[in-house]
Enzyme design. Sequence first.
Site, PDB file in Angstrom:
ATOM      1  N   PRO A 232      67.469 -13.318  38.758  1.00 23.64           N
ATOM      2  CA  PRO A 232      67.386 -14.683  38.236  1.00 23.64           C
ATOM      3  C   PRO A 232      66.016 -15.260  38.554  1.00 23.64           C
ATOM      4  O   PRO A 232      65.587 -15.239  39.711  1.00 23.64           O
ATOM      5  CB  PRO A 232      68.506 -15.424  38.991  1.00 23.64           C
ATOM      6  N   MET A 233      65.319 -15.770  37.536  1.00 16.76           N
ATOM      7  CA  MET A 233      63.962 -16.281  37.733  1.00 16.76           C
ATOM      8  C   MET A 233      63.820 -17.603  36.983  1.00 16.76           C
ATOM      9  O   MET A 233      63.986 -17.667  35.763  1.00 16.76           O
ATOM     10  CB  MET A 233      62.924 -15.264  37.241  1.00 16.76           C
ATOM     11  N   MET A 234      63.502 -18.658  37.730  1.00 16.68           N
ATOM     12  CA  MET A 234      63.376 -19.984  37.150  1.00 16.68           C
ATOM     13  C   MET A 234      62.303 -20.001  36.070  1.00 16.68           C
ATOM     14  O   MET A 234      61.209 -19.452  36.262  1.00 16.68           O
ATOM     15  CB  MET A 234      63.043 -21.016  38.227  1.00 16.68           C
TER      16      MET A 234
ATOM     17  N   CYS B 137      66.209 -18.740  47.511  1.00 12.26           N
ATOM     18  CA  CYS B 137      65.059 -19.436  46.939  1.00 12.26           C
ATOM     19  C   CYS B 137      64.403 -20.340  47.979  1.00 12.26           C
ATOM     20  O   CYS B 137      65.078 -21.160  48.603  1.00 12.26           O
ATOM     21  CB  CYS B 137      65.486 -20.250  45.725  1.00 12.26           C
TER      22      CYS B 137
ATOM     23  N   LYS C   4      73.196 -13.795  46.785  1.00 18.72           N
ATOM     24  CA  LYS C   4      71.838 -13.252  46.856  1.00 18.72           C
ATOM     25  C   LYS C   4      71.138 -13.952  48.013  1.00 18.72           C
ATOM     26  O   LYS C   4      71.049 -15.186  48.043  1.00 18.72           O
ATOM     27  CB  LYS C   4      71.071 -13.496  45.557  1.00 18.72           C
TER      28      LYS C   4
ATOM     29  N   HIS D 245      67.198  -9.733  49.235  1.00 14.82           N
ATOM     30  CA  HIS D 245      65.752  -9.728  49.073  1.00 14.82           C
ATOM     31  C   HIS D 245      65.174  -9.370  50.437  1.00 14.82           C
ATOM     32  O   HIS D 245      65.317 -10.131  51.396  1.00 14.82           O
ATOM     33  CB  HIS D 245      65.268 -11.104  48.619  1.00 14.82           C
TER      34      HIS D 245
ATOM     35  N   ASN E 227      66.462  -5.925  46.654  1.00 15.34           N
ATOM     36  CA  ASN E 227      65.548  -6.714  45.847  1.00 15.34           C
ATOM     37  C   ASN E 227      64.251  -6.916  46.629  1.00 15.34           C
ATOM     38  O   ASN E 227      64.251  -7.008  47.843  1.00 15.34           O
ATOM     39  CB  ASN E 227      66.197  -8.070  45.518  1.00 15.34           C
TER      40      ASN E 227
ATOM     41  N   GLY F 123      62.609  -8.110  39.595  1.00 14.96           N
ATOM     42  CA  GLY F 123      62.262  -9.428  39.097  1.00 14.96           C
ATOM     43  C   GLY F 123      61.071  -9.431  38.171  1.00 14.96           C
ATOM     44  O   GLY F 123      61.173  -9.110  36.995  1.00 14.96           O
ATOM     45  N   ARG F 124      59.893  -9.760  38.719  1.00 12.94           N
ATOM     46  CA  ARG F 124      58.717  -9.995  37.876  1.00 12.94           C
ATOM     47  C   ARG F 124      58.332  -8.798  37.013  1.00 12.94           C
ATOM     48  O   ARG F 124      57.918  -8.962  35.866  1.00 12.94           O
ATOM     49  CB  ARG F 124      57.534 -10.411  38.759  1.00 12.94           C
TER      50      ARG F 124
END
Length: 340
Positions: A17-19, A100, A139, A171, A211, A234-235
């Site tokens: 999940p990435m804002m 986060c 997460k 993470h 992660n 993610g990225r």
Amino acid sequence: MKSATTLRNSARLSVAPMMDWTDRHCRYLHRLMSKRTLLYTEMVTSPALVRGRAMHLLDYNQSEHPVALQLGGSDPAELAEAARIGAEVGYDEINLNVGCPSDRVQSGAFGAVLMKDAALVARCVSAMQRAVEVEVTVKCRIGVDDQNPEEVLPEFLSRIVGAGIERVTVHARKAWLDGLSPKENRDIPPLDYPLVHRMKELFPNLHISLNGGITTLEAAEAALDAGVDGVMIGRAAYHQPSEILCQADRRIYGDGADTTPEEIVVAMLPYIQAHLDNGGKLASVTRHMLGLFAGRPGARIWRRVLSEGGHRPEVGTALVLEALDQVKAQTALASQLRAV
């Protein structure tokens, strides 16, 4: 609604999940590239759903399944209601964000700051599980600030497992809530993969996804071979989606044929047209497609055509086809040069 067994298998590979990135357009694109990978929404806060009734934040396309809703919050009752809303609209999994590090999240007393209160997290996930039939997951980070991850992480996992959690994504970095920006928190704290692997040994029945810092399918395969149950990327999955997702079904799941970025562009055209017909903007979709040809001939011109033209009100799918033609021309030229 997908079964827990199906989701466990899908969670062998997931897109984080990435804002501002993993919105419904991005997820639709990713699903075309891989039928099996587990997809996550951007984080949605429980106050936005419960108090603000911002139901548009839950919009998704049915083709996105399996797809999980990530929630942010720290009030058990409010999170339970938000989870109920998410399950009611059809999400396959509800995930609680305990990782986060942004200032906005900290000011709301949720996200990574919850690593400091495992008992509260346990109450939150217990309330969420009572409210829904779909699986609730977490997460998290390995710790925050001056915490000792060797002590904090096993205690945290023990608490949430005791509350009924059977699947978690870790993470493998600390989050520094005081002194580092969210961007710096993605790179500066050192990764500790061995700690996550030790947690798998300590909690053998807990499905653990790793992660942080994984940028290739090769690295994902290596992590799975080393003993974790899943890998979340993610990225890299956003900026080089073809390199991660086009071969994922075959290599990670042993099922399905590879896809190509050219095929994906053509497959996106009806979706883009429907979005435009409903009054949407081309750039809202194509901004997620800029990395499709990353590392390949024509990647730069593909990005330039879509970036420069995507915001013009009169443009449509013809611009996407124009950009694709430019890529094909560059690919053919590169092939000719290699043959010389």
